[in-house]
Design a protein around this motif. Structure first.
Motif, short mmCIF file in Angstrom:
data_model
loop_
_atom_site.label_atom_id
_atom_site.label_comp_id
_atom_site.label_asym_id
_atom_site.label_seq_id
_atom_site.Cartn_x
_atom_site.Cartn_y
_atom_site.Cartn_z
N GLY A 94 -15.80 29.23 97.43
CA GLY A 94 -15.75 29.39 95.98
C GLY A 94 -17.09 29.76 95.38
O GLY A 94 -17.16 30.55 94.42
N ILE A 95 -18.16 29.22 95.95
CA ILE A 95 -19.50 29.58 95.49
C ILE A 95 -19.80 31.04 95.83
O ILE A 95 -20.34 31.78 95.00
N VAL A 96 -19.43 31.45 97.03
CA VAL A 96 -19.61 32.85 97.42
C VAL A 96 -18.83 33.76 96.47
O VAL A 96 -19.34 34.79 96.00
N MET A 97 -17.62 33.36 96.15
CA MET A 97 -16.80 34.15 95.22
C MET A 97 -17.48 34.26 93.86
O MET A 97 -17.52 35.33 93.25
N MET A 98 -18.02 33.17 93.36
CA MET A 98 -18.70 33.18 92.06
C MET A 98 -19.94 34.07 92.10
O MET A 98 -20.21 34.82 91.17
N LEU A 99 -20.70 33.99 93.19
CA LEU A 99 -21.89 34.84 93.30
C LEU A 99 -21.51 36.32 93.29
O LEU A 99 -22.16 37.14 92.65
N ILE A 100 -20.45 36.65 94.00
CA ILE A 100 -19.99 38.05 94.03
C ILE A 100 -19.52 38.50 92.65
O ILE A 100 -19.81 39.60 92.20
N ASN A 101 -18.80 37.60 91.96
CA ASN A 101 -18.26 37.95 90.64
C ASN A 101 -19.34 38.10 89.58
O ASN A 101 -19.08 38.64 88.50
N ASN A 102 -20.54 37.63 89.87
CA ASN A 102 -21.62 37.65 88.88
C ASN A 102 -22.80 38.51 89.30
O ASN A 102 -23.95 38.20 88.99
N GLN A 103 -22.50 39.60 89.97
CA GLN A 103 -23.58 40.50 90.40
C GLN A 103 -24.31 41.16 89.24
O GLN A 103 -25.46 41.58 89.38
N ASP A 104 -23.66 41.23 88.09
CA ASP A 104 -24.34 41.77 86.91
C ASP A 104 -25.36 40.78 86.36
O ASP A 104 -26.41 41.19 85.84
N ARG A 105 -25.08 39.50 86.49
CA ARG A 105 -25.98 38.46 85.98
C ARG A 105 -26.99 38.02 87.02
O ARG A 105 -28.12 37.66 86.69
N PHE A 106 -26.57 37.99 88.29
CA PHE A 106 -27.41 37.46 89.36
C PHE A 106 -27.18 38.28 90.63
O PHE A 106 -26.47 37.86 91.54
N PRO A 107 -27.75 39.49 90.69
CA PRO A 107 -27.51 40.39 91.83
C PRO A 107 -28.15 39.88 93.12
O PRO A 107 -29.25 39.33 93.10
N LEU A 108 -27.44 40.09 94.22
CA LEU A 108 -27.92 39.62 95.52
C LEU A 108 -28.23 40.78 96.45
O LEU A 108 -27.54 41.80 96.46
N ARG A 109 -29.27 40.60 97.26
CA ARG A 109 -29.54 41.52 98.36
C ARG A 109 -29.14 40.89 99.68
O ARG A 109 -28.78 41.58 100.64
N LYS A 110 -29.18 39.53 99.71
CA LYS A 110 -28.88 38.84 100.96
C LYS A 110 -28.25 37.48 100.64
O LYS A 110 -28.65 36.80 99.69
N LEU A 111 -27.25 37.11 101.45
CA LEU A 111 -26.59 35.81 101.30
C LEU A 111 -26.39 35.21 102.69
O LEU A 111 -25.80 35.85 103.58
N LYS A 112 -26.87 33.99 102.87
CA LYS A 112 -26.76 33.32 104.17
C LYS A 112 -26.10 31.96 104.01
O LYS A 112 -26.25 31.30 102.97
N LEU A 113 -25.39 31.53 105.05
CA LEU A 113 -24.85 30.18 105.12
C LEU A 113 -25.59 29.42 106.20
O LEU A 113 -25.91 29.98 107.27
#
Length: 445
Positions: free
Chosen positions: A20-39
């Motif tokens: 769910g956190i990953v989903m939220m991060l993806i849904n908010n690329q306009d507010r908080f864009p990512l270059r890298k995501l690790k678990l």
């Protein structure tokens, strides 16, 4: 404005909340864009279930984000801007013991409150400090956003043991409550509410709620809460509260709010103000841990396996959690200087004028690139002051016990908890908890 892309590691990659956190991060690329995501997780088999699904989700929805899952600290914590930490040391099996051992003695069994919360805190301290050290070794300029429970004890431990670290301790429970309140009041969402709040984690009160036009929302809310608690509809089969324990908690606010009708309480205060009710309505053989294992964990992991098997998440039931939205908002404020007003767990230093300066309190803060600046809530009434000081002492004694490996300090902490009737009962519970936690706690002498 073009926002610089961030690199994030989620510590606790095997959690049922991670997807769910990953989903939220993806849904908010306009507010908080990512270059890298690790678990990152030390339980590979559990993390693999979640990671395989997350890899599919990212590939479908944001393939430009580099994704990895690892159990290696150097790989996980190198080249990151933010560590989002939600670890559960000992897993749900230890949570079950935290809940069931106190209940055997007629005491509240809960993961963050009373003896169960103390037991969990003794396990969490080492795990969170370890994450802080990894971050500072491999990405010393990163921020850690910690929402590992029990947040109050963890916050006190990090304040003492890593006082210069860039760590912010947070909790989503006030956000979840405000979402329900927004529904009650017919507002678009919780961001329409401007509030004043003070207390400790899972232990606080709202003194004011207004809309963006400055209208006082408290009178309407009081009328509703007296009848229905924080449930947004009269129907007690409210689909928002599917699990019985949460439905009861949101309804019990009717009685909790009655103790101080000028304020609105955090739901967790039921464990301290009505412990006899909680115990009477608890099943010592089937607790919240069992409910989670039989409901949420099975559903989420089954869906993750389905996504991995089908190699698509187009029709997934996984949704971005409300706590994830809170984390994105906080990370964005730190990264992009947006000056958000948010509830954080921070060193008091005058935010609550008549409470100890070094208490870790939960109050509104302004968040920017500078970090956080607590807002002053002034002096608080005798009732709340007395309850807070007692609970602060409990939390400090737990950290004393951990640092000093002191049986006596932990006995004192459990004895002082408002959920425990006597030092005799506290000792009985403590001795059982020591046996159950041999693998996790320091040896107490």
């Amino acid at each position: 404005m073009v926002r610089e892309k961030q690199s994030v590691v989620i510590a606790g990659g095997g959690s049922t909340y991670t997807a769910g956190i990953v989903m939220m991060l993806i849904n908010n690329q306009d507010r908080f864009p990512l270059r890298k995501l690790k678990l990152y997780d030390n339980d590979k088999s559990r993390q693999d279930i979640v990671a395989k699904a997350c890899e599919v989700i990212i590939q479908e929805r944001a393939p430009e984000i580099e994704f990895a899952a690892t159990t290696d600290p150097e790989e996980a914590f190198s080249d990151v801007d933010f560590v989002m930490a939600h670890i559960r040391v000992g897993g749900l099996k230890m949570r079950e013991k935290d809940e069931k051992i106190p209940l055997k003695h007629g005491v509240v069994g809960q993961e963050t409150c009373g003896p169960g919360g103390i037991a969990y805190g003794m396990r969490s301290i080492k795990g969170v400090i370890e994450l802080v050290d990894y971050m500072e070794k491999y990405s010393p300029n990163a921020w850690m956003l910690n929402y590992s429970n029990p947040a109050a004890i963890v916050a006190e431990a990090t304040r003492r043991m890593r006082p210069e670290s860039k760590i912010i301790n947070i909790c989503d429970m006030p956000v979840a409550i405000k979402k329900s309140i927004a529904d009650i009041l017919g507002l678009k969402d919780e961001n329409e509410i401007v509030d004043r709040y003070y207390g400790l984690n899972h232990f606080g009160w709202w003194t004011e709620m207004r809309d963006k036009e400055g209208n006082d929302l408290m009178p309407i809310l009081r009328d509703h809460v007296r009848k229905y608690g924080y449930t947004a509809v009269v129907d007690e089969n409210n689909p928002l509260l599917e699990e019985a324990s949460w439905k009861d908690t949101f309804l019990k606010v009717r009685d909790v709010q009655g103790v101080d009708q000028a304020t609105m309480p955090n739901t967790y205060l039921k464990y301290y103000l009505y412990p006899d009710y909680v115990v009477a309505h608890s099943n010592p053989d089937y607790t919240r841990a069992n409910e989670v294992m039989d409901h949420r964990e099975k559903i989420v992991f089954a869906e993750c396996r389905r996504i991995a098997a089908n190699q698509t998440a187009v029709d997934t039931s996984i949704e971005a959690g409300e706590h994830a939205e809170f984390i994105v908002q906080l990370a964005g404020a730190l990264a992009y200087n947006t000056y958000e007003r948010m509830l954080l767990i921070v060193k008091n230093e005058g935010a609550i004028a008549n409470i100890s300066e070094d208490a870790m309190v939960e109050v509104p803060c302004i968040v920017s690139k500078r970090g956080y600046e607590p807002l002053c809530m002034g002096k608080i009434p005798h009732f709340q002051k007395g309850m807070i000081e007692q609970q602060v002492a409990v939390e400090k004694l737990v950290v004393d016990a951990y640092q000093q490996q002191s049986y006596e300090k932990l006995w004192q902490a459990i004895s002082l908890s408002k959920t425990v009737p006597s030092a005799t009962v506290a000792k009985q519970i403590l001795d059982e908890l020591i046996e159950a936690n041999k693998e996790y706690w320091p040896t107490l002498v």
